[in-house]
Enzyme design. Sequence first.
Site, mmCIF file in Angstrom:
data_model
loop_
_atom_site.group_PDB
_atom_site.id
_atom_site.type_symbol
_atom_site.label_atom_id
_atom_site.label_comp_id
_atom_site.label_asym_id
_atom_site.label_seq_id
_atom_site.Cartn_x
_atom_site.Cartn_y
_atom_site.Cartn_z
ATOM 1 N N GLN A 420 0.830 -1.185 0.000
ATOM 2 C CA GLN A 420 0.000 0.000 0.000
ATOM 3 C C GLN A 420 0.868 1.240 0.000
ATOM 4 O OE1 GLN A 420 -2.340 0.363 3.656
ATOM 5 N NE2 GLN A 420 -0.973 -1.082 4.671
ATOM 6 N N ASP A 537 6.827 5.969 -13.992
ATOM 7 C CA ASP A 537 7.318 5.661 -12.635
ATOM 8 C C ASP A 537 8.162 4.387 -12.650
ATOM 9 O OD1 ASP A 537 7.727 6.010 -9.955
ATOM 10 O OD2 ASP A 537 5.797 5.227 -9.321
#
Length: 739
Positions: A420, A537
């Site tokens: 997460q 990314d």
Amino acid sequence: MGMHGILVQQQRLLEAIILAALAASASAAEPTNSSCIRTCGSLQIPYPFGTTEGCYLDPAFLITCHDSTPFLRRGHIKVLNISLDGELRVTTPIGHDCPNNETTSSYNYELSLLTFSVSYTRNKFTALGCDTYAIIRGTLEKQNFATGCISVCSKIDSVVNGSCSGIGCCQTSIPHGMKNFRVVLRSFNHHSKVGDFNPCSFGFIAEEKAYNFSSLDLINFQNRKTLPLVLDWAVGKETCPDAQKNSTTYACNAEHSECENSPNGPGYRCICRSGYEGNPYLSNDCKDINECEISNPCNTTCTNIPGSFKCDCPKGYEGDGMKNGTGCRLIVTRYRSIPLLLGIGIGFLVLLVGASWIYWGLKRRKLIKLKEKFFKQNGGLMLQQQLSNFEGSVEPAKIFSTKELKKATNNYDESKILGQGGNGIVFKGVLPGNKAVAIKKSKVFDRSQTKQFINEVCLLTQINHRNVVKLLGCCLETRVPILVYEFITNGTLFEHIHYKSHLFSLSWENRMKIAVESAGALAYLHSEASMPIIHRDVKTANILLDDNLTAKVADFGASRLISLDETQVNTLVQGTFGYLDPEYFHSGQLTEKSDVYSFGVVVAELLTGRRAILSDKTEGERNLAMYFVSSVIEDRLLQILDNHIVNEGNIEELKEVANLAKKCLSVRGEDRPSMKEVAMELEGLRNMKKNPQEKVDLKTEETKYVVTNSTQSFSIDAGTSNSSTVTTTVAYDGTIKGR
């Protein structure tokens, strides 16, 4: 270490010796000297604090009064207010960095507390400036930490008063239990472009409510020297059960007092029990509160009792008699009330069953309508139409229901979480047929990009490259769409390089294989997909490995749409600090060459075993890209290579790969090769190692990709977002905590 650092350490050591010597003779007994001075200027000084020996609990609570100005212990921290609730309000200096001012060019300050902690609930770290990055460093339980934020703006008109979102002003929280810290301020371009309206950068840890940002502060904040800071104080270092074992040192002397553990670090506090007020550190000072006179809580007669009160109902009435309670009601005769109560009970039961049936029916209907609403808002009808017209050899995107995904994840059980971050959470799920998948729940969704999102879902599900994580489908029945990917079993490349559990697991041959496969996947996304896709990314944490150590590039395409909304466009930097294209800070645009730069950092990480953010106590944070390039240019490559690959790898091959990474890390995008050229050169180097007698022409060698044949085409406008700030927390082990 500089002279200033030596002096600071000597001062801390001397203060610690003085406190230890005084503590040896201190006791928890309350002061008996009636001549104790309890004021200094306008400050009230309650026990356990005091100004002279015998008037305070122990040396940690000494207040030095100099010229009617109170200071904490024998230092220079000015005390503004003392609360028996465990808070101490003091002043803290403001750090500044003025690159173009020779007299006050830079002031980086530090604060060291031996016993009390900085309140992490009442204070914030704030930085001001349009060319500013600010860092706090310190230690927590003998572990180093660092955190900070970046603030950038090009003109004063873009600054919003009262908002510290990263444009002219940025803020971040401070860690729990912090006793010492140092504030360091720097600028990107020495304020050369913003100096006319923002000549300096400022940074401070201060009480959150004590400062409200104004654009005028960018110009004239130099005149402000200090701000309030809230400290959490407590007695000793023991917990309540341990402190109560020694009655001679236990500080909660008052009758009707009780002990509570400090919420911010070691030690304990004393409080008066409910219904009492006063100083719990003094015997007989927790006095009973007369609630009847103060709050008048009763409808009828109120009687004060120690620690509480009671309300008396008149004869023939029952209840608690309180204004905010049941009050007083008439007592009904028992036998007459039985039929009435029985009828009321049966009627209430029927009403309850009927109301429950109606409630659950309406709730289920409302839930169905809500799912239909989200499905339409998220482009579900458009996706169904696209899929009905789909013709191709690859299985099209699947539309999952919320029921399917809840069952697959055991209702999103915490044990199913794979990872997460700031954008969302990834769960492991198991579909019917025992098929493992990765389910990504994002936090926000830009609804203006719905059409583009649906087109990308259709496009990305057609990508069938062996080194790209496959998107299987999505669920559109939730507020934010949920994406479903194939599950990759062997973790991330980052874990294999850096975590101890994976130490020695990657040979140079495997690292070269991973580099070749990752480059090929990125080249495919850039050049061979039906529409060019920029990853945005690229980093080792987004390169997954299967059981055969085959590289799988992840976190691209549609997930980039879900992670942005209009409120974040001007506040979030796309990409990860340390891997980010330096041209992005000037243009705000991410291009194919940005992926090339990030891939260069990945190769540097594979070669050196170092993280994208290097960290040590003496040099602070350094960017791996800059460190790597300078080492290659200065012919120091062998000094920084990972020891595990030096002995097994061909030195010439390592140098060739390092030089290729250096090209990828060129500051200007136009000086970098394309991703396809990078993939071809890496493949050529790998082939030369396998077949040293064969010459490979790097200009004509082609990297082979798996390209899906499809008659379906889609139109996509892959947009980018301008950004102005990033808040990053970096631990001293180098792990990036925020994005």
